[in-house]
Structures are given as C-alpha cells and as structure tokens.
Design a protein around this motif. Structure first.
Motif, PDB file in Angstrom:
ATOM      1  N   THR A  41     -31.285  56.703 132.738  1.00 21.02           N
ATOM      2  CA  THR A  41     -30.388  57.851 132.875  1.00 21.02           C
ATOM      3  C   THR A  41     -29.713  57.834 134.234  1.00 21.02           C
ATOM      4  N   ARG A  42     -30.509  57.554 135.252  1.00 26.64           N
ATOM      5  CA  ARG A  42     -29.922  57.496 136.598  1.00 26.64           C
ATOM      6  C   ARG A  42     -28.948  56.333 136.702  1.00 26.64           C
ATOM      7  N   HIS A  45     -25.750  57.315 135.157  1.00 23.73           N
ATOM      8  CA  HIS A  45     -25.102  58.311 136.013  1.00 23.73           C
ATOM      9  C   HIS A  45     -24.407  57.640 137.211  1.00 23.73           C
ATOM     10  N   GLU A  48     -21.470  54.924 136.216  1.00 22.01           N
ATOM     11  CA  GLU A  48     -20.205  55.469 135.725  1.00 22.01           C
ATOM     12  C   GLU A  48     -19.224  55.714 136.865  1.00 22.01           C
ATOM     13  N   GLU A  49     -19.766  55.827 138.059  1.00 23.78           N
ATOM     14  CA  GLU A  49     -18.939  56.082 139.237  1.00 23.78           C
ATOM     15  C   GLU A  49     -18.538  54.775 139.917  1.00 23.78           C
ATOM     16  N   ASP A  85     -28.905  57.929 145.507  1.00 21.76           N
ATOM     17  CA  ASP A  85     -27.609  57.526 144.966  1.00 21.76           C
ATOM     18  C   ASP A  85     -26.689  57.029 146.076  1.00 21.76           C
TER      19      ASP A  85
END
Lengths: 163, 195
Positions: A41-42, A45, A48-49, A85
C-alpha cells in the motif's frame, strides 16, 4: 431438439455463473500473492508520485518497464528499512534528479514552473480588464446617436414591421 | 503602433517557444550526479581471475565509465566509436555491463542462481567483445542493476567522465558520437588531466 436448446441455455448460464464467480476468486489470489500488504500500500502511494524514467508519461506505480520494476523493488526495500516517504523520494532524487517527482519541490529553480501559470493568468486578466475598460470609455461616445439617427432607426423598424 | 502587429508578435513568440521545445530531447534529463562523487561499488569483472573492481581503483586517473549490454541495440551504433577512441589512448574506458542476463533469458519456471548469471554474462559479453572489438580497460558486471540505480542509469548506453578525485564531471545519456567526443568530451578530459 428442444431439450438440446434448453441444455445449451443451462450451460450458458452455468458458464456465466462460473465466470462471474471466478473473477473475485482470482482477485483474492493475486492479493495474497503480493507480499506484505502494508508495504504494498505504501509502495503504491509513493510510486504514484514518482515518474518512470523510461516511459516518461507513466508513473512508477503503473509502468511495466523493467527499470520501473527494479525501482519499485528498491522502494520496497527502503520501506522495509523503515524510511520515511520524504527519505525515499530524496533517495531517488539524488540519483535521477527532480524529474522523477511528479510534484517537484518548490524552490527558486522551480518557481517558474509553479508560479508561471498564475503569472500568465494575472497578465491575461490585467490585459483583458484594461482592454474592456478602454472599450467602455470609448464606447458611449461612438454609440451616441443624433436625433436624426434615432428617427431613421424608428422609420426602418416600422417599415420592417409592415412587411 | 499598428494593432494587427500584436497578435502577429504573439504568434511568432509562440512559434519561437515551440521551435525551442521541439528541438529539445525529452530523454535528456540533467543528472544530479554531475559534480558529485561517483557512487562506490565493488563488482566482478569479465575476467574471472581478476579481483573485484570499484571506482576507488581509478583514484588519481581521469577515466570514463560506459554502461553497455550485449542486448542493447544503440550500443552497436556506439561501440565502433568507442573502439576507435580507445586506440587513441586518451583515457581508460571502464565498461559497466548493465543487467546482461535479462529475466526472459531464464529457462521457464526456474530462476538462475547468481553463479549461473555471472557465468552466462561473462560468456556472452566476452563473445560480443571479441566479435565487435574491446575498447574497455576492463568491464564490470552489474548483474542486478543495483549499481545502475546508484548511477541514475535509465537507458543504455550511458557514459560518465570521472576526474582524478573520483567526482563525476560529465554524463551522457544515449550514444556517444565522434562529434560529441571531439567537441565536448576530449576538451573536458584534457582540462581534467591538466588540473
């Protein structure tokens, strides 16, 4: 003949049911195959950036390029190593540059990128306002009709009504 | 001022922007690594008898690191240029064989062991260099592409010029041409050698 047709119908229904049943089953299997769901999931997340460098209009999350695969694996490792992140993005930026970020940091070098469009909008709006104001102040003078003109207009309108 | 000149000027301004934009290579991304120390690594070389190699071994020399692979199509275009260049002995060229063994090379349903990968990469690379000429002082094997990531490799071939202190001074993504060697790389190498 009739029996046969009914049989076919039944089979079609059965096939359809099986197909509709098997899809969720497969999805479940795929989810199980993926490693640690928290990490995944991370990963999604974060990636995608991030931009895939091979196919530049794809994100790292969606790209099927081999380098994207390698980089996702690398990000997975960093996630497991408990990196934040920001640290993970920093890791990729030191290697590939700001270009990997879909949302580049706001700094003097990227000011034009971030604020340029707003500046252009401001310029456009200012120009439009100036133009409109000028037209408004010019306008009435041009539209001033003499009494003679008005009379002519009325005449034309009337003749139009008659016909 | 004549009013019709305003849209005309805007139009030519737009054309100017487009002309510049279209003539740029979108694949050429400024590398953040230029001016930074070359990332350390320790990798096997093509020569099975040779020890592991790392950038530290080249300290005190200006050298070139060229990322290549036998499956890389653009490398075939670049290779003769490098072979000719290496004959002039301007600077040592170290090859970095990038992910020589690709996942699709593996037999179905089985993954190569690291030893198998290394052996296959050595065999294939040696054969390829024998056939096309060998411009490299030596070639290291980045089998899993880990070193490639540290060097920001995203398309083979890529070429780096590294100075005596081990700092990356230049990076080229894509094929090195004779023109590029003459106009950019050689003057830089001479400058770095002099300092």
């Amino acid at each position: 003949m009739k029996l046969n047709a009914q049989c076919l119908k039944m089979m079609a229904v059965l096939a359809f049911t099986m197909m509709s049943l098997s899809t969720p089953l497969q999805a479940k299997e795929a989810a199980l195959l993926a490693e640690d769901p928290v990490v995944e999931t991370r990963l999604i997340h974060i990636s995608e950036e991030l931009r895939c460098l091979v196919c530049q209009n794809e994100s790292l999350a969606s790209s099927r390029a081999e380098l994207a695969n390698d980089l996702r694996e690398e990000v997975r490792k960093l996630i497991r190593a408990d990196k934040s992140d920001a640290q993970i993005k920093e890791y990729l930026v030191t290697r590939y540059g700001d270009f990997v970020l879909y949302r580049p940091e706001v700094k003097p070098l990227t000011w034009v990128l971030w604020f340029g469009p707003f500046l252009l909008l401001l310029l456009g709006v200012t120009g439009m306002v100036m133009y409109l104001r000028q037209r408004q102040s010019d306008g009435p003078a041009k539209q001033n009709l003499s009494d003679e003109d008005r009379r002519k207009v009325q005449e034309i309108l009337k003749s139009g009504d008659a016909s | 001022v004549k009013k019709f000149l305003i849209p005309l000027a805007l139009f030519f301004g737009l054309v100017g922007f487009l002309a510049v934009g279209l003539n740029r290579d979108p694949r050429e991304i400024p590398s953040p690594l230029v001016g930074k120390p070359a990332p350390a690594f320790s990798l096997h070389t093509l020569d099975a008898a040779a020890p592991m190699f790392g950038p530290d071994n080249m300290k005190g020399k200006v050298w070139m690191l060229n990322v290549w692979a036998t499956w890389c199509v653009a490398c075939r275009e670049e290779h003769p240029v490098l072979v000719a260049f290496s004959k002039a002995n301007q600077l040592p060229i170290v090859g970095l064989s990038y992910k020589e063994v690709q996942p699709q090379d593996q037999p179905a349903g089985r993954q190569f062991t690291p030893e198998e990968k290394l052996k296959l990469a050595r065999e294939r690379s040696a054969l390829w260099l024998k056939r096309h000429g060998d411009p490299y002082a030596l070639s290291v094997l980045d089998l899993d592409g880990r070193v490639g990531i540290d060097y920001g490799v995203y398309g083979v071939p890529e070429t780096y010029v590294i100075d005596k202190e081990g700092v990356i001074r230049y990076k080229r993504v894509g094929v090195v041409t004779p023109d590029l060697l003459q106009s950019t790389i050689l003057p830089l190498v001479q400058k770095l050698n002099a300092s």
